[in-house]
Design a protein around this motif. Structure first.
Motif, PDB file in Angstrom:
ATOM      1  N   PHE A  75       0.814  -1.216   0.000  1.00 49.56           N
ATOM      2  CA  PHE A  75       0.000   0.000   0.000  1.00 49.56           C
ATOM      3  C   PHE A  75       0.848   1.268   0.000  1.00 49.56           C
ATOM      4  O   PHE A  75       0.445   2.273  -0.562  1.00 49.56           O
ATOM      5  CB  PHE A  75      -0.969   0.009   1.195  1.00 49.56           C
ATOM      6  N   ARG A  77       1.358   3.688   1.944  1.00 45.12           N
ATOM      7  CA  ARG A  77       0.545   4.867   2.250  1.00 45.12           C
ATOM      8  C   ARG A  77       1.318   5.826   3.155  1.00 45.12           C
ATOM      9  O   ARG A  77       1.845   5.430   4.189  1.00 45.12           O
ATOM     10  CB  ARG A  77      -0.730   4.435   2.961  1.00 45.12           C
ATOM     11  N   TRP A  97       5.653   2.897   6.434  1.00 45.72           N
ATOM     12  CA  TRP A  97       4.390   3.339   5.883  1.00 45.72           C
ATOM     13  C   TRP A  97       3.272   3.268   6.918  1.00 45.72           C
ATOM     14  O   TRP A  97       3.417   2.657   7.965  1.00 45.72           O
ATOM     15  CB  TRP A  97       4.036   2.490   4.659  1.00 45.72           C
ATOM     16  N   SER A  98       2.143   3.872   6.561  1.00 44.99           N
ATOM     17  CA  SER A  98       1.052   4.050   7.503  1.00 44.99           C
ATOM     18  C   SER A  98       0.063   2.879   7.569  1.00 44.99           C
ATOM     19  O   SER A  98      -0.450   2.576   8.634  1.00 44.99           O
ATOM     20  CB  SER A  98       0.298   5.329   7.131  1.00 44.99           C
ATOM     21  N   ASP A 146      -6.173   3.266   8.809  1.00 44.12           N
ATOM     22  CA  ASP A 146      -4.981   2.494   9.171  1.00 44.12           C
ATOM     23  C   ASP A 146      -5.256   1.683  10.436  1.00 44.12           C
ATOM     24  O   ASP A 146      -4.837   0.536  10.565  1.00 44.12           O
ATOM     25  CB  ASP A 146      -3.778   3.396   9.446  1.00 44.12           C
TER      26      ASP A 146
END
Length: 182
Positions: A75, A77, A97-98, A146
């Protein structure tokens, strides 16, 4: 994403010294899963909770493989604090990442596996996991989705880790009984 920033911004109204201190503490305690690893080791140390500790360990491993090594890079993100860096005031920007939230996923994985094995210990662990998920929003390091993704992944890892621990435990018990009869 705008609705997620609305939620994050609304949570900033809750800012107070007590929540600040708790959020920073749990950020540090869960940065690499230390809190859940420590609870897992503690459960493994006692015969009465050993199978629960094994279930927790399996659940944490399942999260690491699926969440940390597969989903986060897939992802890729950015975090809300990457988009609005001025909002990150209490902790340093976390690495990686988130999506999904690792703090939340590891917490729910270990806590749900524990809950399957021991309801009395699992309930407070799930409450702690939920509070840690909340702190990730409070600190502005994760989006609400998330956290939801972390909860879903953690519940799945816990739901898989517990029956795997049961299966291994039953096989070991059967092997011991076979040895006794021979």
């Amino acid at each position: 994403m705008p609705f997620e920033f609305t939620i994050l911004d609304a949570l900033q109204a809750l800012r107070c010294p007590v929540l600040d201190a708790l959020a920073v503490f749990f950020d540090a305690a869960g940065a690499h899963g230390e809190l859940w690893i420590a609870l897992t080791v503690l459960a493994l140390a006692f015969r009465r909770t050993r199978k629960a500790g094994f279930a927790m360990a399996l659940a944490l491993c399942l999260y690491m493989v699926s969440g940390h090594f597969i989903l986060k890079p897939l992802f890729a993100r950015p975090r809300p604090c990457d988009i609005r860096p001025e909002m990150l005031t209490l902790v340093a920007r976390p690495h990686g990442w988130s999506f999904p939230s690792g703090h939340t996923a590891s917490g729910f994985a270990a806590a749900f596996a524990l809950w399957f094995q021991n309801r009395r210990l699992g309930v407070p662990a799930l409450v702690l996991a939920a509070f840690i998920g909340f702190t990730r929003l409070y600190l502005y390091v994760h989006f609400p989705t998330d956290i939801l993704g972390g909860i879903a992944l953690g519940l799945a890892a816990g739901a898989l880790g517990s029956p795997l621990a049961d299966k291994v435990s039953n096989r070991l018990s059967n092997c011991k009984e076979v040895k006794r009869t021979v």
